[in-house]
Enzyme design. Sequence first.
Site, PDB file in Angstrom:
ATOM      1  N   THR A  75      46.007  51.253  42.301  1.00  0.00           N
ATOM      2  CA  THR A  75      46.615  50.469  42.140  1.00  0.00           C
ATOM      3  C   THR A  75      48.621  50.125  42.853  1.00  0.00           C
ATOM      4  O   THR A  75      48.990  49.570  43.882  1.00  0.00           O
ATOM      5  CB  THR A  75      46.581  48.877  40.677  1.00  0.00           C
ATOM      6  N   ASP A 301      39.554  44.354  40.264  1.00  0.00           N
ATOM      7  CA  ASP A 301      39.372  45.197  39.883  1.00  0.00           C
ATOM      8  C   ASP A 301      38.207  45.907  38.837  1.00  0.00           C
ATOM      9  O   ASP A 301      37.793  46.476  38.442  1.00  0.00           O
ATOM     10  CB  ASP A 301      40.739  45.969  39.641  1.00  0.00           C
TER      11      ASP A 301
HETATM   12 ZN    ZN Z   1      43.771  48.945  41.878  1.00  0.00          ZN
HETATM   13 ZN    ZN Z   2      40.731  50.343  39.512  1.00  0.00          ZN
END
Ligand code: ZN
Ligand code: ZN
Length: 541
Positions: A75, A301
Amino acid sequence: MLKYIFISVSLFFLTNAIQSQNDNPKLVVGIVVDQMRYDYLTRFNDKYSEGGFKRMIKEGFNCKNNHFNYVPTYTGPGHASVFTGTTPKYHGVISNNWYDKTSKSTVYCASDSTVTSVGTLSRSGQMSPHRMLTTTFSDENRLFTQMKGKTIGIAIKDRGAILPAGHTANAAYWFKGKDEGHFITSSYYMESLPKWVSDFNASNSAESYFKVWDTFYDISTYTESGSDISDFEGGFDGKETPTFPYDLNALKDENRYFDILKGTPFGNSLTTDFAIAAIKGEQLGQDNYTDILTVSYSSTDYVGHNFGVSSKEIQDTYIRLDKDLERLFIYLDNTVGIGDYTVFLTSDHGAVEIPAYLKSTKIPAGYFYNDRRKVKFQKFLLDTYGTNEVIENISNNQIFLNRAKLKELGLSISEVQEQIANEQINYDNIAKVYTASIMNSTNFTNGIEALLQNGFNQKRSGDIILVNDISYIAYRKTGTTHGSGSNYDTHVPLLFFGKGIKHGETYQRTVIPDIAPTISALLGISFPNASTGQPLGYIID
Ligand code: ZN
Ligand code: ZN
Ligand code: ZN
């Protein structure tokens, strides 16, 4: 007569000057959907509305072969790369957390102990973009407009708000869960929250999502995903099965209260509510200086990590995100104006199909057992060097050598790198091993070696770099993760639409660092200072 000509000429220049400023979008909205695989666009296509993803595709430009061009696909690096137009090699965000060779401690990509929290008494606000070494296109827009064009960054995750907004942002806001449920920031940006943020927090917007999460459409129509109950899903504490419906009000106490919202589509709805409040509160897109709004949808996510790629939960999360996008676009139409704003949408990485599930379908996949490897490695170190102190840290698939110890023992850094690389390649499920010396001395132009090199920062990265077998992860057996250079992690959507964007699609390969210079080209501003991407001229009208 002469006077008349003079006035006409100056009027001509004046209108031209205004014209050229009006040619730019009033607002650029950069959207990152956390952990969005490219095939979520196509697999759930039949369930999407006309106003969300499909509107972007129908009116805008669809880059269908868009990839991350570095490892690791996490991320922090993902968000930094989208907005700086380069890779960890230059922007320095080599992971979410990494071992800092100078302070000899693990650091978080957005943490900053020199600033204080704003909007919370906790330490969750002690964040800034200071570890990101290069500029974003929003920084360049701030410089270009003499700080008159605003930048606001928004996400549930701090790093998803902070890194995209860049160094010169007016603000970045992220969500403080647990028992608070508020959007917060840091003294890096301001001393106290503006009224519109305090008002938003006081409105109990987050609390309103403590409701039942059931599928948006009848679950029997969700033919594009697997069974609602499977051995491959995680779930929430306090609920026996990972199945709809989820009564969030009943589950919140056992799942860290407001934090439960992060792992449901309502985290994305809350992000949309807050983005709309920001457009209104900051008057974004209301003057002739282009403003930048960055929105990262983090909940996709969390849901992916918990339930996996083929779950009903992930399908419902995308159907609901599509509705949130439609709502955001309609708001932009009505406030900034149709055709007066530009949007792009991409992701910060994809995700692997759950290895346990892949195995059940006979596709090579599996899990890594770090503990077993550790014992074998310790023995090698003792046998070879008489001590295991030659290793300082192992993290992010990298081994960091203890340089002081090597010096003390009279060992050569490059020789030890080489010896350990030759030892590590014998381990099960290690596919490739490279040394920092190789990364520093060879210019790789393709393959996994080039991805590793783009992710390798000489000052910050380790001495030995390990690559797992494809579809092998060090993770629990339920849910999924990401981080590799394989297509399931690198291939993500890239959609542009709105002002200055042509209608079309391409299978020509594009890479994440192309996005920022493309937006710079659209705005006629400088490229981010370390941008390595190519502006996608063919999408610009
Ligand atoms: Zn991510
Ligand atoms: Zn992740
Ligand atoms: Zn389920």
